[in-house]
Design a protein around this motif. Structure first.
Motif, PDB file in Angstrom:
ATOM      1  N   ASN A 178       0.814  -1.222   0.000  1.00 41.88           N
ATOM      2  CA  ASN A 178       0.000   0.000   0.000  1.00 41.88           C
ATOM      3  C   ASN A 178       0.839   1.260   0.000  1.00 41.88           C
ATOM      4  O   ASN A 178       0.316   2.366   0.122  1.00 41.88           O
ATOM      5  N   LYS A 179       2.143   1.097  -0.110  1.00 41.17           N
ATOM      6  CA  LYS A 179       3.032   2.258   0.005  1.00 41.17           C
ATOM      7  C   LYS A 179       3.326   2.829  -1.379  1.00 41.17           C
ATOM      8  O   LYS A 179       3.927   2.155  -2.217  1.00 41.17           O
ATOM      9  N   GLU A 180       2.907   4.080  -1.587  1.00 41.89           N
ATOM     10  CA  GLU A 180       3.174   4.721  -2.872  1.00 41.89           C
ATOM     11  C   GLU A 180       4.605   5.260  -2.859  1.00 41.89           C
ATOM     12  O   GLU A 180       4.994   6.027  -1.991  1.00 41.89           O
ATOM     13  N   LYS A 239      16.860  12.598  -1.891  1.00 43.04           N
ATOM     14  CA  LYS A 239      17.082  12.013  -0.569  1.00 43.04           C
ATOM     15  C   LYS A 239      16.981  10.479  -0.595  1.00 43.04           C
ATOM     16  O   LYS A 239      16.241   9.916  -1.427  1.00 43.04           O
ATOM     17  N   SER A 240      17.677   9.843   0.314  1.00 40.93           N
ATOM     18  CA  SER A 240      17.593   8.389   0.439  1.00 40.93           C
ATOM     19  C   SER A 240      16.134   7.960   0.617  1.00 40.93           C
ATOM     20  O   SER A 240      15.402   8.537   1.422  1.00 40.93           O
ATOM     21  N   GLY A 241      15.712   6.994  -0.173  1.00 41.94           N
ATOM     22  CA  GLY A 241      14.349   6.478  -0.059  1.00 41.94           C
ATOM     23  C   GLY A 241      13.322   7.222  -0.905  1.00 41.94           C
ATOM     24  O   GLY A 241      12.134   6.883  -0.880  1.00 41.94           O
ATOM     25  N   GLY A 275      12.984   7.208  -4.089  1.00 42.03           N
ATOM     26  CA  GLY A 275      12.495   6.422  -5.229  1.00 42.03           C
ATOM     27  C   GLY A 275      13.428   6.372  -6.427  1.00 42.03           C
ATOM     28  O   GLY A 275      13.050   5.889  -7.494  1.00 42.03           O
ATOM     29  N   LYS A 276      14.680   6.811  -6.265  1.00 46.23           N
ATOM     30  CA  LYS A 276      15.624   6.869  -7.404  1.00 46.23           C
ATOM     31  C   LYS A 276      15.895   5.480  -8.006  1.00 46.23           C
ATOM     32  O   LYS A 276      15.791   5.294  -9.212  1.00 46.23           O
ATOM     33  N   SER A 277      16.260   4.533  -7.140  1.00 42.66           N
ATOM     34  CA  SER A 277      16.603   3.196  -7.655  1.00 42.66           C
ATOM     35  C   SER A 277      15.372   2.514  -8.242  1.00 42.66           C
ATOM     36  O   SER A 277      15.469   1.800  -9.242  1.00 42.66           O
ATOM     37  N   THR A 278      14.232   2.741  -7.628  1.00 38.80           N
ATOM     38  CA  THR A 278      12.994   2.153  -8.160  1.00 38.80           C
ATOM     39  C   THR A 278      12.751   2.668  -9.572  1.00 38.80           C
ATOM     40  O   THR A 278      12.425   1.896 -10.478  1.00 38.80           O
ATOM     41  N   LEU A 279      12.951   3.967  -9.760  1.00 37.69           N
ATOM     42  CA  LEU A 279      12.751   4.554 -11.092  1.00 37.69           C
ATOM     43  C   LEU A 279      13.741   3.948 -12.094  1.00 37.69           C
ATOM     44  O   LEU A 279      13.360   3.598 -13.220  1.00 37.69           O
TER      45      LEU A 279
END
Ligand SMILES: Nc1ncnc2c1ncn2[C@@H]1O[C@H](COP(=O)(O)OP(=O)(O)OP(=O)(O)O)[C@@H](O)[C@H]1O
Ligand SMILES: [Mg+2]
Length: 256
Positions: A22-24, A44-46, A48-52
């Motif tokens: 449920n976490k956007e 900032k860390s977390g 969403g950079k690596s996810t992208l």
């Protein structure tokens, strides 16, 4: 695959959203990548950079939106891209030469191994084991392993984060030269704003899963760090981050 038309974007992300359970994690991501660009993604860390980056590589499914590669919707792995990670991910039981040759099938590609090792400055280490290499040398092997596949799009996820400052500067020169010589398109994720301005011609800032800044960097290469415009751009990006989060300077440090 559709033919590339002139300056058509090689990659187009439209209204991407990504949630884990449920976490956007990412929302409303619109990003067009043109051939030959060098894009740095900071944040900032977390955020969403690596996810992208993994979405662009086709390693992560999206929750909404679309990823278009050369005019066609991406389905599975992005074949024009290769990703290089912070830890290099070398196989310890394979020598440098075999790490670079991993997964290569054609003889013509295998014949390129020595050449690519020379290009990353490791011609004399091809018979070494990963354990015998310095951190910088390991990352050169990882870079060679990505480049041997002749990707059109090179994705770099904090590849220099674990290296000391001097080795990082050497690696900046190497990456910049290879990007230019091979006419690559590159996307670099980094915490280091100065590194982003040293290498990229476009810096994108992500905050809490959204793109909040997309800044062109029009300085000539190689970038002169003593150039006042260079420092001004670094400050401008840091200030943009600080406006929302006064405590971020230490995380997005200039020298890390
Ligand atoms: N597989 C996963 N399952 C659940 N949550 C995840 C998963 N991958 C990432 N996340 C969460 O998504 C958010 C974004 O993670 P991501 O790795 O993209 O951040 P990042 O900007 O690369 O951070 P860092 O700079 O620390 O590497 C984080 O809150 C993270 O916990
Ligand atoms: Mg990351």
């Amino acid at each position: 695959m559709a033919a590339i038309q002139g300056n058509e974007p090689i990659l187009k992300l439209s209204n991407i959203g990504k949630s884990f359970a449920n976490k956007e994690v990412l929302r409303n991501i619109d990003l067009q990548v043109n051939p030959g660009e060098f894009i740095a993604i900071v944040g900032k860390s977390g955020c969403g950079k690596s996810t992208l980056l993994r979405i662009i590589a086709g390693l992560e499914e999206i929750s909404s939106g679309s990823v278009i590669v050369h005019g066609e919707e991406l389905n599975g792995r992005n074949k024009m891209a290769k990703i290089m990670f912070q830890d290099g991910r070398l196989l310890p039981w394979k020598k440098v030469y075999d790490n670079v040759g991993l997964g290569l099938k054609s003889d013509s590609q295998k014949q390129q191994i020595s050449k690519i090792l020379e290009q990353v400055g490791l011609a004399d280490r091809s018979k070494a084991w990963p354990v015998e290499l310095s951190g910088g040398q390991k990352q050169r092997v990882a870079l060679a392993r990505a480049l041997i596949h002749e990707p059109q799009l090179l994705l770099l996820d904090e590849p220099l984060g674990a290296l000391d400052a001097l080795t990082r500067i050497e690696m900046h020169e190497l990456i910049e030269n290879l990007w230019r010589e091979k006419q690559l398109t590159a996307i670099l994720v980094t915490h280091d704003v100065e590194e982003a301005v040293a290498l990229a011609n476009r810096v994108i800032l992500i905050e809490e899963g959204e793109i909040v800044m997309d800044l062109p960097i029009r300085l000539p290469y190689p970038r002169q760090r003593e150039n006042p415009i260079y420092s001004k751009l670094v400050s401008q990006i840091l200030n943009r981050i600080m406006k929302k989060r006064g405590n971020l300077v230490s995380e997005l440090s200039l020298t890390k």
